[in-house]
Motif scaffolding. Structure first.
Motif, PDB file in Angstrom:
ATOM      1  N   VAL A  64       0.221   5.074  -3.834  1.00 50.37           N
ATOM      2  CA  VAL A  64      -0.977   5.501  -3.084  1.00 50.37           C
ATOM      3  C   VAL A  64      -0.623   4.331  -1.880  1.00 50.37           C
ATOM      4  O   VAL A  64      -1.677   4.437  -0.857  1.00 50.37           O
ATOM      5  CB  VAL A  64      -2.181   5.017  -3.497  1.00 50.37           C
ATOM      6  N   SER A  65       0.453   3.702  -1.545  1.00 52.50           N
ATOM      7  CA  SER A  65       0.654   2.612  -0.461  1.00 52.50           C
ATOM      8  C   SER A  65      -0.447   1.745  -0.249  1.00 52.50           C
ATOM      9  O   SER A  65      -1.042   1.687   0.567  1.00 52.50           O
ATOM     10  CB  SER A  65       0.841   3.445   0.752  1.00 52.50           C
ATOM     11  N   MET A  66      -1.085   1.044  -1.370  1.00 51.88           N
ATOM     12  CA  MET A  66      -2.231   0.288  -1.242  1.00 51.88           C
ATOM     13  C   MET A  66      -2.023  -0.947  -0.490  1.00 51.88           C
ATOM     14  O   MET A  66      -2.989  -1.370   0.408  1.00 51.88           O
ATOM     15  CB  MET A  66      -2.513  -0.435  -2.937  1.00 51.88           C
ATOM     16  N   HIS A  99      -4.651  -1.753   2.635  1.00 54.59           N
ATOM     17  CA  HIS A  99      -5.138  -3.281   2.809  1.00 54.59           C
ATOM     18  C   HIS A  99      -4.788  -3.736   4.310  1.00 54.59           C
ATOM     19  O   HIS A  99      -5.660  -4.250   5.169  1.00 54.59           O
ATOM     20  CB  HIS A  99      -4.461  -4.316   2.024  1.00 54.59           C
ATOM     21  N   GLN A 100      -3.593  -3.573   4.631  1.00 53.39           N
ATOM     22  CA  GLN A 100      -3.072  -3.955   6.300  1.00 53.39           C
ATOM     23  C   GLN A 100      -3.951  -3.351   7.304  1.00 53.39           C
ATOM     24  O   GLN A 100      -4.313  -3.966   8.222  1.00 53.39           O
ATOM     25  CB  GLN A 100      -1.654  -3.867   6.436  1.00 53.39           C
ATOM     26  N   LYS A 101      -4.161  -1.993   7.010  1.00 49.02           N
ATOM     27  CA  LYS A 101      -4.985  -1.319   7.924  1.00 49.02           C
ATOM     28  C   LYS A 101      -6.375  -1.654   7.974  1.00 49.02           C
ATOM     29  O   LYS A 101      -7.016  -1.827   9.203  1.00 49.02           O
ATOM     30  CB  LYS A 101      -4.752   0.082   7.594  1.00 49.02           C
ATOM     31  N   LEU A 102      -7.034  -1.804   6.627  1.00 50.12           N
ATOM     32  CA  LEU A 102      -8.326  -2.254   6.730  1.00 50.12           C
ATOM     33  C   LEU A 102      -8.533  -3.670   7.371  1.00 50.12           C
ATOM     34  O   LEU A 102      -9.433  -3.974   8.139  1.00 50.12           O
ATOM     35  CB  LEU A 102      -8.814  -2.293   5.247  1.00 50.12           C
ATOM     36  N   PHE A 103      -7.661  -4.674   7.144  1.00 48.18           N
ATOM     37  CA  PHE A 103      -7.669  -5.899   7.704  1.00 48.18           C
ATOM     38  C   PHE A 103      -7.549  -5.894   9.030  1.00 48.18           C
ATOM     39  O   PHE A 103      -8.424  -6.512   9.968  1.00 48.18           O
ATOM     40  CB  PHE A 103      -6.452  -6.957   7.120  1.00 48.18           C
ATOM     41  N   TYR A 104      -6.707  -5.007   9.554  1.00 46.72           N
ATOM     42  CA  TYR A 104      -6.633  -4.901  11.197  1.00 46.72           C
ATOM     43  C   TYR A 104      -7.978  -4.147  11.572  1.00 46.72           C
ATOM     44  O   TYR A 104      -8.618  -4.809  12.752  1.00 46.72           O
ATOM     45  CB  TYR A 104      -5.245  -3.968  11.645  1.00 46.72           C
ATOM     46  N   LEU A 142      -7.095 -11.939   2.317  1.00 50.67           N
ATOM     47  CA  LEU A 142      -8.554 -12.100   2.270  1.00 50.67           C
ATOM     48  C   LEU A 142      -8.901 -10.875   1.818  1.00 50.67           C
ATOM     49  O   LEU A 142      -9.938 -10.770   1.118  1.00 50.67           O
ATOM     50  CB  LEU A 142      -8.799 -11.995   3.774  1.00 50.67           C
ATOM     51  N   LEU A 143      -8.320  -9.640   1.679  1.00 49.27           N
ATOM     52  CA  LEU A 143      -8.688  -8.531   1.051  1.00 49.27           C
ATOM     53  C   LEU A 143      -8.062  -8.501  -0.349  1.00 49.27           C
ATOM     54  O   LEU A 143      -8.520  -7.810  -1.419  1.00 49.27           O
ATOM     55  CB  LEU A 143      -8.149  -7.186   1.936  1.00 49.27           C
ATOM     56  N   GLN A 144      -6.686  -8.771  -0.592  1.00 50.83           N
ATOM     57  CA  GLN A 144      -5.891  -8.473  -1.745  1.00 50.83           C
ATOM     58  C   GLN A 144      -6.427  -9.285  -2.676  1.00 50.83           C
ATOM     59  O   GLN A 144      -6.427  -8.962  -3.925  1.00 50.83           O
ATOM     60  CB  GLN A 144      -4.517  -8.872  -1.428  1.00 50.83           C
ATOM     61  N   ILE A 145      -6.978 -10.666  -2.510  1.00 55.17           N
ATOM     62  CA  ILE A 145      -7.367 -11.507  -3.660  1.00 55.17           C
ATOM     63  C   ILE A 145      -8.887 -10.998  -4.354  1.00 55.17           C
ATOM     64  O   ILE A 145      -8.497 -10.862  -5.459  1.00 55.17           O
ATOM     65  CB  ILE A 145      -7.705 -12.976  -3.109  1.00 55.17           C
ATOM     66  N   ALA A 201       0.573  -3.746 -16.584  1.00 54.05           N
ATOM     67  CA  ALA A 201       1.029  -4.369 -15.238  1.00 54.05           C
ATOM     68  C   ALA A 201       1.906  -3.417 -14.471  1.00 54.05           C
ATOM     69  O   ALA A 201       1.577  -3.230 -13.264  1.00 54.05           O
ATOM     70  CB  ALA A 201       1.742  -5.778 -15.307  1.00 54.05           C
ATOM     71  N   MET A 202       2.893  -2.928 -14.989  1.00 52.87           N
ATOM     72  CA  MET A 202       3.743  -1.879 -14.337  1.00 52.87           C
ATOM     73  C   MET A 202       3.019  -0.667 -14.057  1.00 52.87           C
ATOM     74  O   MET A 202       3.266  -0.155 -12.981  1.00 52.87           O
ATOM     75  CB  MET A 202       4.954  -1.651 -15.334  1.00 52.87           C
ATOM     76  N   ALA A 203       2.089  -0.288 -14.782  1.00 54.32           N
ATOM     77  CA  ALA A 203       1.461   0.836 -14.381  1.00 54.32           C
ATOM     78  C   ALA A 203       0.416   0.703 -13.431  1.00 54.32           C
ATOM     79  O   ALA A 203       0.363   1.565 -12.445  1.00 54.32           O
ATOM     80  CB  ALA A 203       0.415   1.293 -15.694  1.00 54.32           C
ATOM     81  N   ILE A 204      -0.052  -0.493 -13.458  1.00 54.81           N
ATOM     82  CA  ILE A 204      -1.087  -0.615 -12.087  1.00 54.81           C
ATOM     83  C   ILE A 204       0.012  -0.826 -10.858  1.00 54.81           C
ATOM     84  O   ILE A 204      -0.416  -0.310  -9.596  1.00 54.81           O
ATOM     85  CB  ILE A 204      -1.843  -1.850 -12.307  1.00 54.81           C
ATOM     86  N   ILE A 205       1.061  -1.447 -10.882  1.00 53.07           N
ATOM     87  CA  ILE A 205       2.072  -1.873  -9.818  1.00 53.07           C
ATOM     88  C   ILE A 205       2.415  -0.500  -9.119  1.00 53.07           C
ATOM     89  O   ILE A 205       2.402  -0.184  -8.177  1.00 53.07           O
ATOM     90  CB  ILE A 205       3.216  -2.626 -10.203  1.00 53.07           C
ATOM     91  N   ASN A 206       2.990   0.454 -10.277  1.00 47.91           N
ATOM     92  CA  ASN A 206       3.233   1.764  -9.736  1.00 47.91           C
ATOM     93  C   ASN A 206       2.157   2.644  -9.011  1.00 47.91           C
ATOM     94  O   ASN A 206       2.604   3.454  -8.143  1.00 47.91           O
ATOM     95  CB  ASN A 206       4.164   2.507 -11.160  1.00 47.91           C
ATOM     96  N   PHE A 207       1.107   2.481  -9.751  1.00 50.82           N
ATOM     97  CA  PHE A 207       0.124   3.269  -9.046  1.00 50.82           C
ATOM     98  C   PHE A 207      -0.234   2.882  -7.564  1.00 50.82           C
ATOM     99  O   PHE A 207      -0.418   3.649  -6.630  1.00 50.82           O
ATOM    100  CB  PHE A 207      -1.046   3.244  -9.911  1.00 50.82           C
ATOM    101  N   HIS A 208      -0.345   1.427  -7.356  1.00 55.86           N
ATOM    102  CA  HIS A 208      -0.560   1.041  -5.866  1.00 55.86           C
ATOM    103  C   HIS A 208       0.687   1.322  -5.262  1.00 55.86           C
ATOM    104  O   HIS A 208       0.364   1.488  -3.915  1.00 55.86           O
ATOM    105  CB  HIS A 208      -0.792  -0.394  -6.130  1.00 55.86           C
ATOM    106  N   GLU A 209       1.749   1.414  -5.659  1.00 55.70           N
ATOM    107  CA  GLU A 209       2.949   1.503  -4.686  1.00 55.70           C
ATOM    108  C   GLU A 209       2.851   3.232  -4.257  1.00 55.70           C
ATOM    109  O   GLU A 209       3.162   3.607  -3.280  1.00 55.70           O
ATOM    110  CB  GLU A 209       4.310   1.323  -5.500  1.00 55.70           C
TER     111      GLU A 209
END
Length: 205
Positions: A120-122, A126-131, A143-146, A110-118
């Protein structure tokens, strides 16, 4: 007229301590119709001094066969050594150890996935894709994250090709391929270092 016996050593076998390895355990045999007991020819006695791995060389096998079939011509096919893994009785693991290891692996993954997403600013992606898709700004675009989180888990299942102990298809997973390569390297190391027939010191005569 000499009889030809063909033997093909198995690359790797498993054995338990205090057993006798016969030729049929170590190799496939052909051409020994006139000597049906050849498969029961004892080659090696597995003892505690063998520890975890012992290597049986093809020259030792040939010498044993020649003792019972002096006039036979022996042809070898395939590997020149058999790596014998000695399997000892495993102690039952306590449930608390299993839970502790599972918990550590879960937290680590879980920490490895969280750190990777942090890294790459995931969340910003997602915020930009949603916009871009909706024209609305949302700090938590569920709507995108789940669906992304569900897809991430499914992707890991497909990558490792297993659902618990059940295999999805016959294709090996990348982890299984790497484990196979690692085992082959271990067997090659054992064949070179544990095989007394292939290691000769300068002071040996």
């Amino acid at each position: 007229m000499s009889k030809t016996v063909y033997i093909r050593l198995r690359h790797r076998i498993q054995s338990v301590p205090e057993t006798s390895l016969v030729l049929a355990d170590l190799a496939q045999i052909a051409g020994a119709e006139n000597h049906p007991d050849l498969g029961n020819l004892k080659i090696h006695d597995v003892t505690a001094s063998d520890r975890t791995v012992v290597v049986i060389d093809v020259m030792e096998v040939i010498r044993r066969i020649q003792q019972v079939m002096p006039g036979a011509e022996i042809q070898t096919i395939g590997p020149s050594q058999t790596v014998v893994e000695i399997v000892y009785e495993r102690k039952k693991r306590k449930l608390v150890y299993l839970v502790a290891v599972w918990f550590l692996l879960f937290i680590g993954a879980a920490m490895a996935i969280i750190n990777f997403h942090e890294d790459v600013s995931m969340q910003a992606v997602h915020q930009k894709l949603f916009y871009m898709l909706t024209g609305k700004k949302d700090s938590d675009p569920l709507l995108l994250q789940i669906p992304y989180s569900i897809g991430l888990g499914l992707g890991m299942i497909l990558f490792f090709n297993h659902v618990f102990k059940k295999r999805i298809n016959e294709e090996p997973s990348p982890l299984e391929v790497e484990m196979f390569k690692y085992q082959m390297d271990l067997d090659q190391y054992a064949a070179m270092n544990e095989n007394k027939e292939s290691v000769k010191k300068l002071d040996d005569h």
